[in-house]
Design a protein around this motif. Structure first.
Motif, PDB file in Angstrom:
ATOM      1  N   TYR B 100       0.697  -1.301  -0.025  1.00 63.83           N
ATOM      2  CA  TYR B 100       0.054  -0.401   0.070  1.00 63.83           C
ATOM      3  C   TYR B 100       0.617   1.049  -0.212  1.00 63.83           C
ATOM      4  O   TYR B 100       1.779   1.423   0.789  1.00 63.83           O
ATOM      5  CB  TYR B 100      -0.922   0.037   0.983  1.00 63.83           C
ATOM      6  N   SER B 102       0.810   4.655   0.667  1.00 60.92           N
ATOM      7  CA  SER B 102       0.265   6.137   1.509  1.00 60.92           C
ATOM      8  C   SER B 102       0.197   7.327   0.644  1.00 60.92           C
ATOM      9  O   SER B 102      -0.420   8.426   0.686  1.00 60.92           O
ATOM     10  CB  SER B 102       1.210   5.720   2.930  1.00 60.92           C
ATOM     11  N   CYS B 106      -3.445   3.600  -2.478  1.00 62.69           N
ATOM     12  CA  CYS B 106      -3.138   2.088  -3.342  1.00 62.69           C
ATOM     13  C   CYS B 106      -1.849   0.691  -3.210  1.00 62.69           C
ATOM     14  O   CYS B 106      -1.763   1.047  -2.977  1.00 62.69           O
ATOM     15  CB  CYS B 106      -3.141   2.864  -5.374  1.00 62.69           C
ATOM     16  N   PHE B 107      -3.326   0.501  -3.894  1.00 64.45           N
ATOM     17  CA  PHE B 107      -2.548  -1.266  -3.829  1.00 64.45           C
ATOM     18  C   PHE B 107      -2.003  -1.869  -4.624  1.00 64.45           C
ATOM     19  O   PHE B 107      -2.196  -1.560  -6.697  1.00 64.45           O
ATOM     20  CB  PHE B 107      -3.099  -2.464  -3.738  1.00 64.45           C
TER      21      PHE B 107
END
Lengths: 107, 120
Positions: B100, B102, B106-107
């Motif tokens: 992830y 920050s 998004c992943f």
């Protein structure tokens, strides 16, 4: 929790069509919106982050727009490899949440 | 190129604890801007975020899982792990490990996923 609502839940389209998917947040999330594509049996792949920023390697026929509560993912000219399920995800606050998905099917 | 790979039992009995490990290759697990986490997807259903952790041990969990989740990171082994206690059939899902970002929210990337079935 912020609820993410996608519409439609499914859409039938033909190669070459323009497809638009909508994602609505239950409260304002500024531009903290991500779009993913998932094909059957595969992990999701990122398409767009911060609402409109195309991820590296993603074709330019994909575009994202919106801010606040209303967002759209547009595929300008649908290609055979685009038939998949699309998810939005908000990153404005925890818990991170996803929309229910939109399946793009072959007409 | 960063790659993630899940490992762990594919079958867990009801009321027991699910344990999964994610091994990271092709990159470092030590960046402060990155978190490492887990997402699951019940068969035929949508995605549910479970938890994330960074290399300093800062964690965020999904409250919907009611304190059943423990996430940990082992920077020396370049691995991170998930345990989910008191499982029921509702915890049957494909579990993905993810990075992830920050800064972007998004992943990316995702592991290939591993199906965990809860059944006696």
């Amino acid at each position: 929790d912020i609820q993410m609502t996608q519409s439609p839940s499914s859409v039938s389209a033909s190669v070459g069509d323009r497809v638009t998917i909508t994602c609505r947040a239950s409260q304002g999330i500024r531009s903290w919106l991500v779009w993913y594509q998932q094909k059957p049996g595969k992990a999701p792949k990122i398409l767009i982050s911060v609402a409109s920023s195309l991820h590296s390697g993603v074709p330019s026929r994909f575009s994202g727009s919106g801010s606040g509560t209303d967002f759209t993912l547009t595929i300008s000219t649908l290609q055979p490899e685009d038939f998949a399920t699309y998810y939005c995800q908000q990153a404005s606050s925890f818990p991170l949440t996803f929309g229910g998905g939109t399946k793009v099917e072959i007409k | 190129q960063l790659q993630l790979q899940e490992s762990g039992p594919g079958l867990v009995k009801p009321s027991e604890t699910l344990s999964l490990t994610c091994t990271v290759s092709g990159g470092s697990i030590s960046s402060d801007s990155n978190y490492w986490g887990w997402i699951r997807q019940p068969p035929g259903k949508g995605l549910e975020w479970i938890a994330i952790i960074n290399n300093s041990g800062t964690t965020y969990n999904n409250p919907s899982l009611k304190n059943r989740v423990t996430i940990s990171v082992d920077t020396s082994k370049i691995q991170f792990s998930l345990t989910l206690s008191s499982v029921t059939a509702a915890d049957t899902a494909v579990y993905y490990c993810v990075r992830y970002s920050s800064s972007l929210g998004c992943f990316d990337p995702w592991g290939q996923g591993t199906l965990v079935t809860v059944s006696s």
